[in-house]
Enzyme design. Sequence first.
Site, short mmCIF file in Angstrom:
data_model
loop_
_atom_site.label_atom_id
_atom_site.label_comp_id
_atom_site.label_asym_id
_atom_site.label_seq_id
_atom_site.Cartn_x
_atom_site.Cartn_y
_atom_site.Cartn_z
N TYR A 213 1.05 -1.55 0.16
CA TYR A 213 -0.07 0.63 -0.36
C TYR A 213 0.77 1.11 0.06
O TYR A 213 2.36 1.14 0.50
CB TYR A 213 -1.23 -0.16 1.49
CG TYR A 213 -1.60 0.94 0.94
CD1 TYR A 213 -3.16 2.03 0.81
CD2 TYR A 213 -0.91 2.26 2.56
CE1 TYR A 213 -3.38 3.15 0.60
CE2 TYR A 213 -1.60 3.65 2.34
CZ TYR A 213 -2.54 3.74 1.14
OH TYR A 213 -3.39 4.83 1.90
N GLU B 248 -3.52 7.07 -3.63
CA GLU B 248 -3.49 6.42 -3.47
C GLU B 248 -3.46 5.15 -4.38
O GLU B 248 -3.83 5.31 -5.15
CB GLU B 248 -4.97 6.18 -2.49
CG GLU B 248 -4.82 5.06 -1.47
CD GLU B 248 -5.96 4.61 -0.62
OE1 GLU B 248 -5.95 5.23 0.39
OE2 GLU B 248 -6.75 4.24 -1.02
#
Length: 392
Positions: free
Chosen positions: A105, A193
Amino acid sequence: MKIQEADAKSLMLAQGLPVPAWEVARTPQEVRAAAERFLAAGAGRVVVKAQVLVGGRGKAGGVKLAGTPAEAEEVGSRIIGMDIKGITVRKVLVAAAAEIVKEYYLGAILDRVSRRIVLMASAEGGVEIEEVARQNPEAIHRVAADPQLGLLAFQARGLGLAIGLRDPVLNPFVAIARGLYATMTANDADLVEVNPLAVVAESGPDGKVRQRLVCLDAKITLDDSGLARHRNHEALRDLDEEDPADARARDLGINFIHLEGTIGCMVNGAGLAMTTMDLVKHYGGEPANFLDVGGGARHETVRDAMELILADPNVKAILVNIFGGITRGDEVAAGLIEARAKQARAVPMVVRIVGTNAAEAARLLREANLETAASLDEAAEKAVALAKGASR
Ligand code: GDP
Ligand code: MN
């Protein structure tokens, strides 16, 4: 403003981030044609991904792999039209499927407390980061970029090392983290993101398999207040997924936020609108919206704002609170009367108008038989009672 994955990928590509090529398709036939191109170019499989402005598409069945054009068409026909968290899928992204070795991530957010862009990374990628934050918060590593110097290489390297990245993907990670920072600042984004940022296995022209870091998913939220600085961003607004009331309010130039309650509020001035909502709650009601008609609103704006409020079927009563300064009370009263005449649904309304031309407004409202209130307290109390009476 949230934008679709495909658009987010375009903005990331513009900053030099490694994003695999994609196409957007709107019909199963288009999915098939796109799949044919990727498979002919050497892909083993393709991935078909729902383009909706919500996360967790994978879990909801909106991300699927296909090995042949026919299979891609079939998968496409299942995803297009599917409902994901209340949103109907109208388009999909098609790309060569990556062979994932491990998912990470990586995200950049605007941290309003430290007033810095903060980069967050985790070795627990692929799953929702909120879930990681709840279950295993120490698995998320953070570093704040300096507003003058940006995200420095050593900071990015530290972040990469913290999540266990080593040669040969560490240096590419540094470039990607700095690319995320660049995407934030270049676009006035609140959030950029990549989940998953994936280590993938690719076989080169020599037949040797090598590992590479790629951005497999992309999510960007743009700062609404920065939109005026980026004329190209307006084209990224997805009208398919926008609340029609929001779109209408924007066209009309009215500040409107749809809420859950039953009392429609029409107010001039943002501060007064907040106070009005507080008083509605104080008297036991729930506002259906925040609405600021702005300074100097003309009767047409008042009429249109009324239509906007009435379009919400939950609205059981309307509270109008106008403090006349530049806005003229009689002008507002005329707009209300105009709206009342055209109103399709009988919803009780209470009006409080003070300030410029209040006497004239009071006369117009009296002649039109509209309920008025002398104070804001009285108006709020009456509106709450009217909403409760109407729902019985
Ligand atoms: P999200 O669920 O909305 O976040 O959508 P993602 O794009 O992140 O996809 C969800 C999951 O599907 C990823 O975490 C991957 O495990 C998987 N996935 C996405 N793209 C690919 C791909 O190209 N190849 C493979 N094998 N899996 C993929
Ligand atoms: Mn994802």
